[in-house]
Design a protein around this motif. Structure first.
Motif, PDB file in Angstrom:
ATOM      1  N   ASN A  45       2.254 -14.882  -8.423  1.00  0.00           N
ATOM      2  CA  ASN A  45       2.799 -13.819  -9.267  1.00  0.00           C
ATOM      3  C   ASN A  45       2.712 -12.494  -8.520  1.00  0.00           C
ATOM      4  O   ASN A  45       1.680 -12.167  -7.944  1.00  0.00           O
ATOM      5  N   GLU A  46       3.806 -11.749  -8.541  1.00  0.00           N
ATOM      6  CA  GLU A  46       3.946 -10.582  -7.687  1.00  0.00           C
ATOM      7  C   GLU A  46       3.618  -9.290  -8.436  1.00  0.00           C
ATOM      8  O   GLU A  46       3.493  -9.285  -9.659  1.00  0.00           O
ATOM      9  N   ALA A  47       3.562  -8.181  -7.695  1.00  0.00           N
ATOM     10  CA  ALA A  47       3.207  -6.884  -8.298  1.00  0.00           C
ATOM     11  C   ALA A  47       4.168  -6.516  -9.426  1.00  0.00           C
ATOM     12  O   ALA A  47       3.741  -6.061 -10.495  1.00  0.00           O
ATOM     13  N   SER A  48       5.460  -6.735  -9.222  1.00  0.00           N
ATOM     14  CA  SER A  48       6.428  -6.236 -10.210  1.00  0.00           C
ATOM     15  C   SER A  48       6.353  -6.968 -11.544  1.00  0.00           C
ATOM     16  O   SER A  48       6.895  -6.481 -12.542  1.00  0.00           O
ATOM     17  N   LEU A 108       2.002  -7.672  -3.617  1.00  0.00           N
ATOM     18  CA  LEU A 108       3.288  -7.566  -2.900  1.00  0.00           C
ATOM     19  C   LEU A 108       4.450  -7.317  -3.862  1.00  0.00           C
ATOM     20  O   LEU A 108       4.464  -7.833  -4.979  1.00  0.00           O
ATOM     21  N   SER A 109       5.440  -6.568  -3.375  1.00  0.00           N
ATOM     22  CA  SER A 109       6.674  -6.398  -4.149  1.00  0.00           C
ATOM     23  C   SER A 109       7.541  -7.655  -3.975  1.00  0.00           C
ATOM     24  O   SER A 109       7.357  -8.433  -3.037  1.00  0.00           O
ATOM     25  N   GLU A 110       8.514  -7.821  -4.850  1.00  0.00           N
ATOM     26  CA  GLU A 110       9.459  -8.946  -4.736  1.00  0.00           C
ATOM     27  C   GLU A 110      10.218  -8.877  -3.410  1.00  0.00           C
ATOM     28  O   GLU A 110      10.535  -9.895  -2.804  1.00  0.00           O
ATOM     29  N   LEU A 111      10.510  -7.642  -2.995  1.00  0.00           N
ATOM     30  CA  LEU A 111      11.281  -7.468  -1.763  1.00  0.00           C
ATOM     31  C   LEU A 111      10.466  -7.895  -0.544  1.00  0.00           C
ATOM     32  O   LEU A 111      10.984  -8.504   0.394  1.00  0.00           O
ATOM     33  N   HIS A 112       9.188  -7.558  -0.598  1.00  0.00           N
ATOM     34  CA  HIS A 112       8.275  -7.946   0.474  1.00  0.00           C
ATOM     35  C   HIS A 112       8.190  -9.481   0.548  1.00  0.00           C
ATOM     36  O   HIS A 112       8.250 -10.082   1.617  1.00  0.00           O
ATOM     37  N   GLU A 138      11.451  -4.587  -9.842  1.00  0.00           N
ATOM     38  CA  GLU A 138      11.558  -3.247 -10.426  1.00  0.00           C
ATOM     39  C   GLU A 138      12.869  -2.586  -9.976  1.00  0.00           C
ATOM     40  O   GLU A 138      13.418  -2.939  -8.919  1.00  0.00           O
ATOM     41  N   ILE A 139      13.302  -1.605 -10.760  1.00  0.00           N
ATOM     42  CA  ILE A 139      14.525  -0.866 -10.426  1.00  0.00           C
ATOM     43  C   ILE A 139      14.412  -0.276  -9.022  1.00  0.00           C
ATOM     44  O   ILE A 139      15.340  -0.354  -8.212  1.00  0.00           O
ATOM     45  N   GLU A 140      13.242   0.281  -8.705  1.00  0.00           N
ATOM     46  CA  GLU A 140      13.035   0.906  -7.389  1.00  0.00           C
ATOM     47  C   GLU A 140      13.248  -0.113  -6.264  1.00  0.00           C
ATOM     48  O   GLU A 140      13.777   0.210  -5.213  1.00  0.00           O
ATOM     49  N   GLU A 141      12.816  -1.352  -6.496  1.00  0.00           N
ATOM     50  CA  GLU A 141      12.985  -2.382  -5.455  1.00  0.00           C
ATOM     51  C   GLU A 141      14.461  -2.698  -5.242  1.00  0.00           C
ATOM     52  O   GLU A 141      14.906  -2.919  -4.115  1.00  0.00           O
ATOM     53  N   SER A 142      15.206  -2.741  -6.352  1.00  0.00           N
ATOM     54  CA  SER A 142      16.642  -3.014  -6.227  1.00  0.00           C
ATOM     55  C   SER A 142      17.296  -1.901  -5.421  1.00  0.00           C
ATOM     56  O   SER A 142      18.167  -2.147  -4.576  1.00  0.00           O
ATOM     57  N   LEU A 143      16.862  -0.661  -5.673  1.00  0.00           N
ATOM     58  CA  LEU A 143      17.443   0.465  -4.946  1.00  0.00           C
ATOM     59  C   LEU A 143      17.072   0.419  -3.460  1.00  0.00           C
ATOM     60  O   LEU A 143      17.883   0.748  -2.590  1.00  0.00           O
ATOM     61  N   VAL A 144      15.845   0.002  -3.169  1.00  0.00           N
ATOM     62  CA  VAL A 144      15.439  -0.123  -1.759  1.00  0.00           C
ATOM     63  C   VAL A 144      16.291  -1.195  -1.073  1.00  0.00           C
ATOM     64  O   VAL A 144      16.795  -0.987   0.044  1.00  0.00           O
ATOM     65  N   PRO A 200      -2.765  -3.398  -6.264  1.00  0.00           N
ATOM     66  CA  PRO A 200      -3.995  -3.939  -6.848  1.00  0.00           C
ATOM     67  C   PRO A 200      -3.933  -5.462  -6.956  1.00  0.00           C
ATOM     68  O   PRO A 200      -2.886  -6.003  -7.324  1.00  0.00           O
ATOM     69  N   ASN A 201      -5.016  -6.108  -6.618  1.00  0.00           N
ATOM     70  CA  ASN A 201      -5.035  -7.574  -6.667  1.00  0.00           C
ATOM     71  C   ASN A 201      -6.456  -8.084  -6.834  1.00  0.00           C
ATOM     72  O   ASN A 201      -7.412  -7.338  -6.658  1.00  0.00           O
TER      73      ASN A 201
END
Ligand SMILES: CC(=O)N[C@H]1[C@@H](OP(=O)(O)OP(=O)(O)OC[C@H]2O[C@@H](n3ccc(=O)[nH]c3=O)[C@H](O)[C@@H]2O)O[C@H](CO)[C@@H](O)[C@@H]1O[C@H](C)C(=O)N[C@@H](C)C(=O)N[C@@H](CCC(=O)O)C(=O)O
Ligand SMILES: Nc1ncnc2c1ncn2[C@@H]1O[C@H](COP(=O)(O)OP(=O)(O)OP(=O)(O)O)[C@@H](O)[C@H]1O
Length: 434
Positions: free
Chosen positions: A225-228, A276-280, A369-375, A416-417
């Motif tokens: 399970n990821e950060a987002s 980790l983010s989904e993008l990562h 997250e929206i920010e990840e989509s934008l990245v 955080p993890n």
């Protein structure tokens, strides 16, 4: 169905077959869920207490049929496990409450039973980890990290479909599967107007996994399970509503507390990808080509009936994962993975506008997250093979692209993890994301 309370008339476990039966009462109607673990190799002293927690987690499927004003636990639970129960219901059923406009569920009355005696001893599961596999990119990254670090994971799934089986078959690691069967009357009840909606399914899968690990003398259960997953979809009546609540960090912390307080289990459960983010994760996934023909994240492929074979190609999750993988796989490989070019399809634009935060709230799906989509969009806008595609060019004309610092933060991987140090090292050994 008009009933006052959900009650817990009892549960059974047959140690010779490994079959557990959990009974739930809505008035005079008693419904039964069956979990077939297969014969256990060990009868761990904490097993019975873990089955108590699973009995509670699985109750959410039956509660939601009638959504009574009260849940009467009846069974003895450690006092310090009760915050988990409260959160499981009030937050884990947040999306259900919102969709059905049942505000009282957010403050549901949960009547505890007698408090259980503290567990006789504290155990820290040692041995090969049990890695929970969902068939998508996230658990593949975990499988590879654990295997490459020599931790020798056992791959685990509840009700594995052909996708999960095919993903596991790519790996040389051994597998363990458990069959979970909902009461068959649930479908009839839904057909005649019972409530329906999302339930915190990851809490159930997690506890099935912890019980299975104890039954075979294995180590901790490792989720992906990821950060987002911790980020809510929307705020309703002053409360956060999160489709992925039971995948989020607060749910992980609550469940770990309940496992310690009620079953005496320490470090028995964590998510390797939590920071980790989904993008990562998508970037790490791109390093492994062996799963390309089988990896599937689309939830339409995981329905109990009328499931798609692989990616449906037109849901929020397909849109998001296509977007997240595109900067790292290249175009030819991605089109092979998905079997379709989502960025060439104009009808996908409203869905992408949603993911970019240009319209409604983030969809009730497992998307970043929206920010990840934008990245991701910013990375694609800088890549020749993607920048002029219909979707990427339309979105770049409209969205405010993130800064360099925001792009860099997406790949830091230091969110955080609750991952033990030896396991963090396994993840770090996969190398930088890009
Ligand atoms: C596959 C899927 O997305 N299912 C959701 C869908 O259900 P649907 O009717 O289209 O198909 P089924 O999953 O076959 O469910 C049939 C009925 O059974 C109920 N049910 C299912 C599993 C269970 O453990 N308990 C149940 O009571 C279900 O409600 C149906 O009536 O729409 C439903 C209503 O919104 C969702 O509840 C179904 O979600 C499943 C529980 C599911 O497994 N979903 C995961 C793919 C999912 O959404 N995972 C989340 C994690 C969220 C979390 O907090 O754990 C994610 O990946 O983001
Ligand atoms: N059927 C299952 N049995 C056991 N564990 C599961 C199952 N489905 C999901 N999980 C666990 O829950 C986690 C979250 O599920 P999710 O579907 O988001 O992940 P995934 O399939 O690994 O990746 P993706 O996000 O790309 O779909 C998984 O990574 C896995 O650890």
């Amino acid at each position: 169905m008009n009933v006052e309370a959900l009650r817990f008339p009892g549960r059974e476990f047959d140690p010779s077959t490994g079959v557990a039966r959990f009974h739930y009462a809505l008035g005079d109607l008693v419904l039964t869920e069956t979990v077939d673990f297969g014969p256990p190799s060990v009868l761990h002293p904490a097993l019975d207490r873990v089955l108590d927690l699973l009995y509670v987690a699985a109750s959410t499927s039956y509660y939601k049929l009638a959504a009574p004003k009260r849940v009467e636990l009846g069974l003895p639970l450690a006092e310090k496990a009760l915050p988990w129960v409260t959160a499981l219901y009030r937050e884990g059923l947040g999306e259900f409450a919102y969709q059905n406009q049942l505000a009282y569920v957010l403050d549901l009355d949960i009547v505890p039973g007698p408090f259980a005696e503290p567990p006789a001893a504290v155990h820290e599961p040692a041995g090969p980890p049990l890695a929970a596999v969902g068939g998508g990119k996230d658990s593949i990254v975990t499988m590879e990290a654990l295997q490459r670090a020599g931790l020798d994971p056992v791959l685990f799934a509840v009700n594995p479909n052909p996708i999960i089986r095919a993903v596991c078959a790519v790996s040389p690691q051994p597998t363990r599967f458990v069959r979970r069967t909902l009461d068959p009357r649930m479908r009839e009840l839904n057909a005649t107007g019972a409530y329906n909606g999302h339930i915190p399914v990851t809490a159930i899968n997690s506890l099935v996994a912890v019980a299975a690990s104890l039954m075979h003398g294995l180590g901790p259960v490792v989720m992906s399970n990821e950060a987002s997953a911790s980020v809510p979809n929307l705020n309703w009546l002053g409360r956060d509503i999160n489709h992925q609540w039971s995948k989020g960090l607060p749910a992980e912390a609550h469940l770990r507390d309940a496992l310690l307080a009620h079953a005496g289990l320490q470090e028995a459960y964590f998510s390797l990808l939590r920071g980790l983010s989904e993008l990562h994760i998508a970037a790490l996934f791109a390093k492994f080509t062996a799963y390309d023909a089988v990896v599937t994240s689309c939830n339409a492929a995981f329905k109990q009936r009328d499931a798609t074979e692989r990616w449906c190609g037109h849901c929020p999750k397909c849109r998001f994962v296509f977007l997240a993988m595109a900067p790292f796989t290249g175009r030819e490989r991605l089109l092979k993975i998905f079997g379709t070019d989502i960025f060439a399809d104009e009808t996908q634009l409203p869905g992408y506008r949603e993911l970019m935060g240009l319209t409604a709230h983030k969809p009730f799906e497992c998307v970043g997250e929206i920010e990840e989509s934008l990245v991701a969009l910013r990375l694609l806008a800088g890549q020749d093979e993607w920048k002029d595609t219909l979707i990427v060019s339309a979105l770049t004309a409209e969205a405010a692209l993130p800064t360099d610092a925001e792009v860099e933060a997406t790949f830091r991987g230091d969110g955080p993890n609750l991952v033990p140090p030896a396991y963090l090292a396994a993840l770090e050994a996969l190398g930088a994301a890009r």
